[in-house]
Design a protein around this motif. Sequence first.
Motif, PDB file in Angstrom:
ATOM      1  N   LEU A 190     -38.605   7.049 -15.864  1.00 57.51           N
ATOM      2  CA  LEU A 190     -38.527   5.640 -15.497  1.00 57.51           C
ATOM      3  C   LEU A 190     -39.810   4.900 -15.847  1.00 57.51           C
ATOM      4  CD1 LEU A 190     -36.876   6.040 -11.973  1.00 57.51           C
ATOM      5  CD2 LEU A 190     -35.735   5.478 -14.131  1.00 57.51           C
ATOM      6  N   ASN A 191     -39.692   3.591 -16.036  1.00 52.92           N
ATOM      7  CA  ASN A 191     -40.878   2.779 -16.311  1.00 52.92           C
ATOM      8  C   ASN A 191     -41.206   1.892 -15.115  1.00 52.92           C
ATOM      9  OD1 ASN A 191     -39.444   0.171 -16.536  1.00 52.92           O
ATOM     10  ND2 ASN A 191     -38.562   1.056 -18.390  1.00 52.92           N
ATOM     11  N   ARG A 192     -42.321   1.190 -15.204  1.00 49.91           N
ATOM     12  CA  ARG A 192     -42.822   0.431 -14.058  1.00 49.91           C
ATOM     13  C   ARG A 192     -42.039  -0.842 -13.754  1.00 49.91           C
ATOM     14  NH1 ARG A 192     -47.363   1.550 -11.398  1.00 49.91           N
ATOM     15  NH2 ARG A 192     -48.592   3.352 -12.069  1.00 49.91           N
ATOM     16  N   THR A 194     -38.865  -0.615 -13.208  1.00 45.43           N
ATOM     17  CA  THR A 194     -37.729  -0.103 -12.440  1.00 45.43           C
ATOM     18  C   THR A 194     -37.767  -0.655 -11.017  1.00 45.43           C
ATOM     19  OG1 THR A 194     -37.771   1.947 -13.723  1.00 45.43           O
ATOM     20  CG2 THR A 194     -36.611   2.000 -11.628  1.00 45.43           C
ATOM     21  N   PRO A 195     -36.606  -1.005 -10.440  1.00 44.41           N
ATOM     22  CA  PRO A 195     -36.600  -1.474  -9.051  1.00 44.41           C
ATOM     23  C   PRO A 195     -37.241  -0.464  -8.112  1.00 44.41           C
ATOM     24  CG  PRO A 195     -34.466  -1.839 -10.076  1.00 44.41           C
ATOM     25  CD  PRO A 195     -35.264  -1.026 -11.040  1.00 44.41           C
ATOM     26  N   GLY A 196     -37.809  -0.959  -7.027  1.00 47.57           N
ATOM     27  CA  GLY A 196     -38.417  -0.076  -6.037  1.00 47.57           C
ATOM     28  C   GLY A 196     -37.409   0.931  -5.507  1.00 47.57           C
ATOM     29  N   MET A 197     -37.895   2.140  -5.230  1.00 46.65           N
ATOM     30  CA  MET A 197     -37.021   3.220  -4.797  1.00 46.65           C
ATOM     31  C   MET A 197     -37.440   3.791  -3.453  1.00 46.65           C
ATOM     32  SD  MET A 197     -36.438   5.225  -8.406  1.00 46.65           S
ATOM     33  CE  MET A 197     -38.034   4.700  -9.007  1.00 46.65           C
ATOM     34  N   VAL A 198     -36.444   4.154  -2.660  1.00 42.29           N
ATOM     35  CA  VAL A 198     -36.667   4.861  -1.396  1.00 42.29           C
ATOM     36  C   VAL A 198     -35.892   6.168  -1.489  1.00 42.29           C
ATOM     37  CG1 VAL A 198     -37.235   2.931   0.090  1.00 42.29           C
ATOM     38  CG2 VAL A 198     -34.837   3.395  -0.401  1.00 42.29           C
ATOM     39  N   ILE A 199     -36.543   7.262  -1.162  1.00 42.73           N
ATOM     40  CA  ILE A 199     -35.983   8.586  -1.436  1.00 42.73           C
ATOM     41  C   ILE A 199     -36.082   9.482  -0.220  1.00 42.73           C
ATOM     42  CG2 ILE A 199     -36.210  10.668  -2.865  1.00 42.73           C
ATOM     43  CD1 ILE A 199     -37.562   8.850  -4.993  1.00 42.73           C
ATOM     44  N   VAL A 200     -34.983  10.159   0.081  1.00 49.77           N
ATOM     45  CA  VAL A 200     -35.005  11.252   1.046  1.00 49.77           C
ATOM     46  C   VAL A 200     -34.731  12.544   0.299  1.00 49.77           C
ATOM     47  CG1 VAL A 200     -33.753  12.381   2.921  1.00 49.77           C
ATOM     48  CG2 VAL A 200     -34.429   9.995   3.150  1.00 49.77           C
ATOM     49  N   GLN A 201     -35.707  13.436   0.324  1.00 46.18           N
ATOM     50  CA  GLN A 201     -35.558  14.802  -0.168  1.00 46.18           C
ATOM     51  C   GLN A 201     -35.750  15.709   1.043  1.00 46.18           C
ATOM     52  OE1 GLN A 201     -35.263  16.866  -3.202  1.00 46.18           O
ATOM     53  NE2 GLN A 201     -35.292  18.414  -1.579  1.00 46.18           N
ATOM     54  N   HIS A 202     -34.757  16.514   1.369  1.00 46.30           N
ATOM     55  CA  HIS A 202     -34.891  17.411   2.509  1.00 46.30           C
ATOM     56  C   HIS A 202     -36.057  18.364   2.255  1.00 46.30           C
ATOM     57  CE1 HIS A 202     -30.341  16.820   3.427  1.00 46.30           C
ATOM     58  NE2 HIS A 202     -31.078  15.866   3.953  1.00 46.30           N
ATOM     59  N   MET A 348     -29.145   4.985 -15.936  1.00 42.95           N
ATOM     60  CA  MET A 348     -28.317   4.153 -15.071  1.00 42.95           C
ATOM     61  C   MET A 348     -29.180   3.323 -14.128  1.00 42.95           C
ATOM     62  SD  MET A 348     -25.192   3.355 -14.078  1.00 42.95           S
ATOM     63  CE  MET A 348     -24.244   2.829 -12.642  1.00 42.95           C
ATOM     64  N   ILE A 349     -30.240   3.935 -13.603  1.00 39.40           N
ATOM     65  CA  ILE A 349     -31.136   3.217 -12.704  1.00 39.40           C
ATOM     66  C   ILE A 349     -31.820   2.060 -13.431  1.00 39.40           C
ATOM     67  CG2 ILE A 349     -33.273   3.400 -11.371  1.00 39.40           C
ATOM     68  CD1 ILE A 349     -32.411   6.250 -10.618  1.00 39.40           C
ATOM     69  N   GLU A 350     -32.281   2.318 -14.651  1.00 30.84           N
ATOM     70  CA  GLU A 350     -32.945   1.260 -15.402  1.00 30.84           C
ATOM     71  C   GLU A 350     -31.957   0.153 -15.802  1.00 30.84           C
ATOM     72  OE1 GLU A 350     -35.371   2.831 -18.578  1.00 30.84           O
ATOM     73  OE2 GLU A 350     -37.004   3.070 -17.133  1.00 30.84           O
ATOM     74  N   ALA A 351     -30.729   0.548 -16.156  1.00 33.08           N
ATOM     75  CA  ALA A 351     -29.714  -0.454 -16.489  1.00 33.08           C
ATOM     76  C   ALA A 351     -29.404  -1.331 -15.279  1.00 33.08           C
ATOM     77  CB  ALA A 351     -28.448   0.242 -16.992  1.00 33.08           C
ATOM     78  N   TYR A 352     -29.372  -0.717 -14.101  1.00 38.19           N
ATOM     79  CA  TYR A 352     -29.137  -1.485 -12.874  1.00 38.19           C
ATOM     80  C   TYR A 352     -30.253  -2.511 -12.670  1.00 38.19           C
ATOM     81  CZ  TYR A 352     -29.083  -2.622  -7.927  1.00 38.19           C
ATOM     82  OH  TYR A 352     -29.091  -3.289  -6.721  1.00 38.19           O
ATOM     83  N   GLY A 353     -31.476  -2.090 -12.929  1.00 31.94           N
ATOM     84  CA  GLY A 353     -32.599  -3.004 -12.761  1.00 31.94           C
ATOM     85  C   GLY A 353     -32.586  -4.189 -13.700  1.00 31.94           C
TER      86      GLY A 353
END
Length: 357
Positions: A190-192, A194-202, A348-353
């Motif tokens: 991803l590049n800078r 990209t929309p801000g992301m919030v992540i849960v990784q167990h 897909m994430i970048e296209a969404y942004g």
Amino acid sequence: MLVDDSAVVRQVLSAVLSKDPDIEVIASASDPIFAMDKMNQRWPDVVVLDVEMPRMDGITFLKKLMSVRPTPVIICSTLTEKGASTSMQAMAAGAVGIVTKPKAGLKGFLEQDAGEIIQAVKAAASADMRRVKALSMASLNPTAKLSVSEAIPALEARGTVAMSVTTDKLVAIGTSTGGTQALELVLSALNRTTPGMVIVQHMPEKFTAAFADRLNKICPIEVLEAKNGDRVINGRALIAPGGRHMLVKRSGAQYHVEIVDAPPVNRHRPSVDVLFRSVAKCAGANALGVMMTGMGDDGALGMKEMHDAGAETLAQDEKSCVVYGMPKEAVKLGAVDTILPLKDISGMIEAYGRKNT
């Protein structure tokens, strides 16, 4: 098979695992040399491995094992600062899980935390080793399963309702077993902008900081272990700290995270359901939800709420998952718009942004 230089630890872990009728401890060994001799006689489905041992350290043995015959390995280590760093190296070498070995109080571990090691072993046994190349980690909490409303009853009062339109988008990601490697592949592409992301990784407490720091060094975007009040901004990924829940709240058209102490949800803390539900309420159609590899169903209900609130949703496909559990449950609920292989998720994430609001 149990591999640990402490006879007491081997005895306690054997007793813990014997609580479950579906698990058989076929052997134990005090170091990797003895372990390999026994494994050549009968190969285990899962290995529970210490890191610091005589004659050969656990990481060296893990690398050797992965080159000879890839086998699910769970690292069982203490949560010292050095141990966290060492365990992250083990994840990079191919371990699929990690559980906390207490520095003291093994009797309490046996009585109170049996479910953690049992569930971790079962998760490891279901891992697709063809997909395990580096940095796979899971942490399952044995606490009774609670819903989001039961664990955080005031969730509905947090923040305000979603705006119908905003230029400030966000991406919410949930993952578990196999997720650390999957996240590395996605975030590093991803590049800078990209929309801000919030992540849960167990992941257990104290390990998320080391994990975020590692990603921050290799990814173009900024990756941080989330702190209360951190803003969700373009080019930044916030990873929920182990042992605490993370929620999204809105102030005007801007998003921030709130870190809260509350009981585990779906036996996890942090929980994907907690994050996704807060995103559904505070961001609604201004969010993209992503469900990636992991065991169980955490996040499925939250993703359905996001979907029903107008958010776009996608799930990793079965073929590219280490464990096709969490994405499968979300698909079953009708919560997923798009199913993609891991390699296509960053695009897909970048296209969404880039989409116009």
